[in-house]
Design a protein around this motif. Structure first.
Motif, PDB file in Angstrom:
ATOM      1  N   TRP A   6      51.992 -38.936  37.441  1.00 18.53           N
ATOM      2  CA  TRP A   6      52.103 -37.479  37.701  1.00 18.53           C
ATOM      3  C   TRP A   6      52.549 -36.907  39.035  1.00 18.53           C
ATOM      4  O   TRP A   6      53.711 -36.379  39.293  1.00 18.53           O
ATOM      5  N   VAL A   7      51.988 -37.568  40.141  1.00 16.09           N
ATOM      6  CA  VAL A   7      52.406 -37.249  41.455  1.00 16.09           C
ATOM      7  C   VAL A   7      53.846 -37.768  41.741  1.00 16.09           C
ATOM      8  O   VAL A   7      54.530 -36.950  42.398  1.00 16.09           O
ATOM      9  N   LYS A   8      54.088 -38.964  41.373  1.00 16.23           N
ATOM     10  CA  LYS A   8      55.400 -39.561  41.529  1.00 16.23           C
ATOM     11  C   LYS A   8      56.377 -38.500  40.661  1.00 16.23           C
ATOM     12  O   LYS A   8      57.539 -38.356  41.438  1.00 16.23           O
ATOM     13  N   GLU A   9      56.269 -38.372  39.466  1.00 16.09           N
ATOM     14  CA  GLU A   9      56.996 -37.494  38.798  1.00 16.09           C
ATOM     15  C   GLU A   9      57.369 -36.047  39.380  1.00 16.09           C
ATOM     16  O   GLU A   9      58.420 -35.659  39.216  1.00 16.09           O
ATOM     17  N   HIS A  54      35.195 -36.229  40.888  1.00 13.33           N
ATOM     18  CA  HIS A  54      35.708 -35.023  41.448  1.00 13.33           C
ATOM     19  C   HIS A  54      37.067 -34.818  41.855  1.00 13.33           C
ATOM     20  O   HIS A  54      37.726 -33.904  41.746  1.00 13.33           O
ATOM     21  N   LEU A  55      37.626 -35.905  42.458  1.00 20.42           N
ATOM     22  CA  LEU A  55      38.972 -36.019  42.853  1.00 20.42           C
ATOM     23  C   LEU A  55      39.871 -35.783  41.717  1.00 20.42           C
ATOM     24  O   LEU A  55      40.915 -34.656  41.766  1.00 20.42           O
ATOM     25  N   LEU A  56      39.867 -36.349  40.747  1.00 16.95           N
ATOM     26  CA  LEU A  56      40.560 -36.031  39.603  1.00 16.95           C
ATOM     27  C   LEU A  56      40.472 -34.650  38.830  1.00 16.95           C
ATOM     28  O   LEU A  56      41.613 -34.032  38.584  1.00 16.95           O
ATOM     29  N   SER A  57      39.478 -34.219  39.216  1.00 20.12           N
ATOM     30  CA  SER A  57      39.314 -32.759  38.810  1.00 20.12           C
ATOM     31  C   SER A  57      39.972 -31.621  39.579  1.00 20.12           C
ATOM     32  O   SER A  57      40.308 -30.654  39.251  1.00 20.12           O
ATOM     33  N   LEU A  58      40.281 -32.095  40.842  1.00 22.82           N
ATOM     34  CA  LEU A  58      40.964 -31.222  41.605  1.00 22.82           C
ATOM     35  C   LEU A  58      42.484 -31.178  41.664  1.00 22.82           C
ATOM     36  O   LEU A  58      42.939 -30.038  42.143  1.00 22.82           O
ATOM     37  N   ILE A  59      42.781 -32.048  40.876  1.00 21.41           N
ATOM     38  CA  ILE A  59      44.294 -32.318  41.031  1.00 21.41           C
ATOM     39  C   ILE A  59      44.850 -32.015  39.646  1.00 21.41           C
ATOM     40  O   ILE A  59      44.637 -32.821  38.505  1.00 21.41           O
ATOM     41  N   PRO A  60      45.613 -31.186  39.194  1.00 23.70           N
ATOM     42  CA  PRO A  60      46.188 -30.685  37.961  1.00 23.70           C
ATOM     43  C   PRO A  60      47.191 -31.424  37.454  1.00 23.70           C
ATOM     44  O   PRO A  60      48.125 -31.176  36.839  1.00 23.70           O
ATOM     45  N   TYR A  61      46.804 -32.892  37.029  1.00 21.30           N
ATOM     46  CA  TYR A  61      47.637 -33.681  36.501  1.00 21.30           C
ATOM     47  C   TYR A  61      47.692 -33.709  34.965  1.00 21.30           C
ATOM     48  O   TYR A  61      46.790 -33.523  34.630  1.00 21.30           O
ATOM     49  N   GLU A  62      48.812 -34.086  34.782  1.00 22.68           N
ATOM     50  CA  GLU A  62      48.956 -34.505  33.003  1.00 22.68           C
ATOM     51  C   GLU A  62      49.585 -35.820  33.112  1.00 22.68           C
ATOM     52  O   GLU A  62      50.230 -36.361  33.760  1.00 22.68           O
ATOM     53  N   GLU A  63      49.294 -36.428  32.092  1.00 21.62           N
ATOM     54  CA  GLU A  63      49.998 -37.752  31.277  1.00 21.62           C
ATOM     55  C   GLU A  63      51.600 -37.669  31.308  1.00 21.62           C
ATOM     56  O   GLU A  63      51.931 -36.843  30.651  1.00 21.62           O
ATOM     57  N   VAL A  64      52.117 -38.389  32.104  1.00 21.08           N
ATOM     58  CA  VAL A  64      53.596 -38.448  32.067  1.00 21.08           C
ATOM     59  C   VAL A  64      54.262 -39.326  30.936  1.00 21.08           C
ATOM     60  O   VAL A  64      53.717 -40.528  30.878  1.00 21.08           O
ATOM     61  N   GLY A 122      56.647 -34.934  42.585  1.00 22.70           N
ATOM     62  CA  GLY A 122      56.612 -34.781  43.825  1.00 22.70           C
ATOM     63  C   GLY A 122      55.556 -34.053  44.624  1.00 22.70           C
ATOM     64  O   GLY A 122      55.643 -33.676  45.883  1.00 22.70           O
ATOM     65  N   HIS A 123      54.542 -34.048  43.812  1.00 27.16           N
ATOM     66  CA  HIS A 123      53.139 -33.513  44.454  1.00 27.16           C
ATOM     67  C   HIS A 123      52.794 -34.416  45.842  1.00 27.16           C
ATOM     68  O   HIS A 123      53.170 -35.414  45.647  1.00 27.16           O
ATOM     69  N   ARG A 124      52.148 -33.635  46.826  1.00 27.68           N
ATOM     70  CA  ARG A 124      51.901 -34.360  48.008  1.00 27.68           C
ATOM     71  C   ARG A 124      50.433 -34.318  48.157  1.00 27.68           C
ATOM     72  O   ARG A 124      49.743 -33.014  48.085  1.00 27.68           O
ATOM     73  N   VAL A 125      49.548 -35.340  48.209  1.00 25.27           N
ATOM     74  CA  VAL A 125      47.920 -35.183  48.496  1.00 25.27           C
ATOM     75  C   VAL A 125      47.558 -35.962  49.787  1.00 25.27           C
ATOM     76  O   VAL A 125      47.811 -37.273  49.732  1.00 25.27           O
ATOM     77  N   ALA A 126      46.840 -35.329  50.728  1.00 27.41           N
ATOM     78  CA  ALA A 126      46.102 -36.058  51.609  1.00 27.41           C
ATOM     79  C   ALA A 126      44.580 -35.841  51.323  1.00 27.41           C
ATOM     80  O   ALA A 126      44.070 -34.752  51.129  1.00 27.41           O
ATOM     81  N   GLN A 153      39.596 -45.436  36.540  1.00 25.67           N
ATOM     82  CA  GLN A 153      40.810 -46.018  37.051  1.00 25.67           C
ATOM     83  C   GLN A 153      42.071 -45.766  36.238  1.00 25.67           C
ATOM     84  O   GLN A 153      43.394 -45.752  36.760  1.00 25.67           O
ATOM     85  N   ILE A 154      41.992 -45.805  34.990  1.00 25.39           N
ATOM     86  CA  ILE A 154      43.235 -45.441  34.103  1.00 25.39           C
ATOM     87  C   ILE A 154      43.482 -43.868  34.394  1.00 25.39           C
ATOM     88  O   ILE A 154      44.693 -43.706  34.388  1.00 25.39           O
ATOM     89  N   GLU A 155      42.683 -43.085  34.680  1.00 25.69           N
ATOM     90  CA  GLU A 155      43.092 -41.703  35.007  1.00 25.69           C
ATOM     91  C   GLU A 155      43.723 -41.679  36.052  1.00 25.69           C
ATOM     92  O   GLU A 155      44.546 -41.002  36.423  1.00 25.69           O
ATOM     93  N   LEU A 156      43.209 -42.622  37.128  1.00 27.97           N
ATOM     94  CA  LEU A 156      43.769 -42.465  38.635  1.00 27.97           C
ATOM     95  C   LEU A 156      45.340 -42.878  38.492  1.00 27.97           C
ATOM     96  O   LEU A 156      46.265 -42.503  39.095  1.00 27.97           O
TER      97      LEU A 156
END
Length: 262
Positions: A26-29, A218-228, A31-35, A17-20
């Motif tokens: 990262w999504v907010k920063e 698995h969800l976290l592994s699919l999105i190339p996020y980085e810590e902001v 502008g990524h869009r995820v459905a 949940q910390i990773e989420l």
């Protein structure tokens, strides 16, 4: 199968949940869009997984769409139309708790759509999803798989749990009788809609805790996020408050303290 201990589960869930939350920022920063589409058998554990994903996240960034049965007006629209308005804008994550795949599942099995409508859905759905991906939306689809024995056990448990009896809808009870029909519908759906641009990911969910952790990982592994990086928050000392007199306590209506420390 050896089940994860409660302590290990809670520790790993807290870590995920910390990773989420990092993913959310990262999504907010960026502008990524995820459905994210959640489908699967009744009582397969979709709702519990969605709850664990969203409970630590900002609902303005990550929110759940669970649409009711379509209205008469919506039935006359292009089938995908009522879902389009819920798709994510920049910096948003949208989770569909059931989705346009209702047509390939419950509507097909229960006869709520015609053969022509069903066939048109199977033709249109892959193109619709390719359009979403080309537009820049990352579309992720999960199918929660549960054995008939485990599903029956969960249905029986709902009968005696007052907080879960509402989950036993007429559709749930009818689906219980139509295991094979739903299996065939799922197989046909996968054959037409398991596309390279938006594949189906199957989550084995006979053990709910395992399913939740596996899906979130698995969800976290699919999105190339980085810590902001954020500026460090500092709580300054509060200034002295002057010139305020609190109104009499008797002028306010308080909630009765039914539960008090003994």
């Amino acid at each position: 199968m050896t089940k994860i201990s409660k302590k290990a589960y809670e520790a790993e869930l807290a870590r995920l949940q910390i990773e989420l939350v990092k993913l959310q920022e990262w999504v907010k920063e960026t502008g990524h869009r995820v459905a994210i589409v959640f489908e699967g058998r009744d009582a397969a554990g979709k709702g519990g997984t969605i709850k664990r994903i969203t409970e630590a996240m900002n609902p303005r960034i990550c929110h759940v769409v669970a649409l009711p049965a379509p209205t008469e007006r919506e039935k006359s629209q292009w089938y995908f139309q009522r879902y389009v308005s819920h798709l994510p804008a920049a910096g948003e994550i949208v989770i569909f708790d059931r989705s346009w795949y209702n047509r390939a599942g419950v509507e097909r099995v229960m006869g709520f759509c015609t053969d022509q409508e069903y066939k048109e859905f199977m033709r249109s759905c892959p193109e619709f999803e390719r359009m979403l991906v080309r537009s820049g939306i990352q579309l992720i689809k999960y199918w929660f798989s549960v054995s008939d024995e485990e599903q029956e056990r969960r249905f029986q448990k709902r009968l005696t749990d007052p907080t879960k009896q509402w989950k036993l809808s007429p559709m749930d009870l009818e689906s219980r009788k139509r295991w094979v029909d739903y299996s065939k519908a799922k197989d046909d759906m996968f054959a037409h809609t398991d596309i390279k641009q938006a594949p189906w990911y199957v989550v084995e969910s006979d053990v709910k805790k395992h399913a939740r952790l596996n899906c979130i990982s698995h969800l976290l592994s699919l999105i190339p996020y980085e810590e902001v990086a954020h500026s460090r928050v500092v709580l300054e000392e509060r200034p002295q408050q002057r010139g305020y007199v609190r109104p009499p306590m008797d002028d306010q209506t308080f909630v009765p303290e039914v539960h008090v420390k003994l």
